[in-house]
Design an enzyme around this catalytic site. Structure first.
Site, short mmCIF file in Angstrom:
data_model
loop_
_atom_site.label_atom_id
_atom_site.label_comp_id
_atom_site.label_asym_id
_atom_site.label_seq_id
_atom_site.Cartn_x
_atom_site.Cartn_y
_atom_site.Cartn_z
N ASP A 97 1.43 -1.13 0.07
CA ASP A 97 0.25 -0.26 -0.39
C ASP A 97 0.96 1.37 0.11
OD1 ASP A 97 -2.10 1.96 0.30
OD2 ASP A 97 -2.65 1.33 2.28
N ASP A 137 -2.93 2.07 -5.67
CA ASP A 137 -2.16 2.58 -4.98
C ASP A 137 -1.51 1.28 -3.81
OD1 ASP A 137 -4.27 2.76 -3.56
OD2 ASP A 137 -3.54 5.17 -3.07
N GLU A 138 -2.41 0.38 -4.39
CA GLU A 138 -2.54 -1.28 -3.57
C GLU A 138 -1.81 -2.09 -4.76
OE1 GLU A 138 -4.75 -0.76 -0.21
OE2 GLU A 138 -6.19 -1.10 -1.63
#
Length: 353
Positions: free
Chosen positions: A9, A103-104
């Protein structure tokens, strides 16, 4: 063979990218998003979070909590470009990378040979390499996706947490239920009335009782999650599950007909563009959903199964959602469609609320 799965993350990603673009923001509290009375925070840097500013908060409320807060307009092209650079780094360590969002990223490191097969050392190396881009990431590592995702929050920012297979059950037992994916405020409140507040309460609960409290499917799903059962693989060919558009309005809407006109004139053309169709019947769907957020920030969604997009159905759903608002003014309108799953596999993504 025991699986080794990680969830990476990127820390306050949008905010981190903005600092790269404007280093003067580094030591100032700022948020990415709309700073006006009707704007919404997309994300905030860690300095702003100390004041209680968080994503999905109204710009007006954020300024109340942090009067010196700076608002920065989002630049999604920059975010996508840096996200792609991160994916290129991850691909050098494993071909099994599943983006969960911009973003993960889920990583399957089961067959990874780097660092003598150590998933922990591999993730440390990944995070070190990503830091050279000027951003940081936090990670969770376990034998399954759900626990990896939960654990990625334990040592934020710029840290990682390993939950070995033999510790999964005890790890989940100690967690408050709000940290179990899918257990939102409404489910928390309902479960708390029965004295169910932590994972160990669910682990020892009668499944029939849980199903009576939450419903048959949601009750069973929560029980499975708290037992640590998550067989989902990391997949590299994720299909898009839904397509939608929503807008915060420049002024509150006070009449149902105005909501319906807005859907027709503003949202439906955008939805057609995102579906990449000229005519609605060119693309099969599963459901249509209408979302209204009211002036008090409460919101409601109404869905109905349908084979193809029907504009008139959106108008009907808007009427039902409007009635639920009991006369409240509307500040946001959204429409979306759920797409068919080509694999027709049961997913562990059901929201309990």
């Amino acid at each position: 063979m025991t699986r080794k799965i990680a969830l990476l993350d990127l820390d306050a990603f949008f905010a981190a990218v903005e600092v790269l673009r404007d280093p003067s923001l580094k030591n100032k509290p700022f948020a990415v998003g709309g700073g006006g009375d009707r704007g919404v925070v997309a994300t905030a840097n860690y300095l702003a979070r100390r004041f209680g500013v968080h994503s999905a908060m109204s710009g007006h409320r954020a300024r109340q909590l942090c009067p010196q807060l700076i608002f920065v307009k989002p630049n999604f092209a920059e975010y996508k470009a840096l996200s792609y650079q991160v994916r290129e780094i991850l691909a050098r360590y494993t071909p099994l990378v599943e983006p969960a969002s911009i973003d993960e990223f889920y990583l399957d490191l089961t067959d990874n040979d780097a660092f003598k097969g150590s998933a922990s050392l591999t993730v440390e190396a990944i995070r070190k390499e990503i830091s050279q881009l000027g951003i940081t990431g936090s990670a969770g590592i376990s034998n399954q996706k759900m626990v990896a995702k939960i654990a990625s929050d334990d040592n934020k920012p710029n840290g990682q947490k390993v939950v070995p297979p033999e510790q999964v059950f005890d790890y989940l037992a100690a967690l408050p239920l709000k940290r179990i994916p899918g257990v939102g405020p409404k489910s928390q409140e309902t479960l708390a009335r029965y004295g169910l507040t932590h994972g160990h309460h669910i682990q020892t609960a009668n499944t029939s009782q849980l199903q009576q409290i939450l419903g048959e499917k949601a009750g069973w799903l929560l029980f499975q999650r708290c037992q640590g059962i998550d067989p989902r693989p990391v997949t590299t060919d994720r299909t898009r599950k839904s397509v939608g558009v929503e807008q915060t309005l420049p002024a509150d809407i006070q009449q149902l007909t105005t909501v319906q006109d807005y859907i027709q004139q503003q949202l439906l053309p955008q939805l057609k563009k995102r579906l990449q169709v000229e005519h609605w019947r060119e693309r099969a769907i599963k459901t249509q959903t209408l979302k209204l957020k009211f002036s008090d920030f409460n919101q409601t969604t109404v869905s109905k199964a349908n084979g193809f997009v029907s504009p008139s159905l959106f108008y009907q759903l808007a009427e039902e959602a409007w009635q639920r608002g009991a006369g409240k003014h509307v500040r946001l309108v959204g429409i979306s469609v759920t797409l068919p799953d080509p694999n027709q596999q049961t997913q562990l993504e059901l929201e309990l609320d």
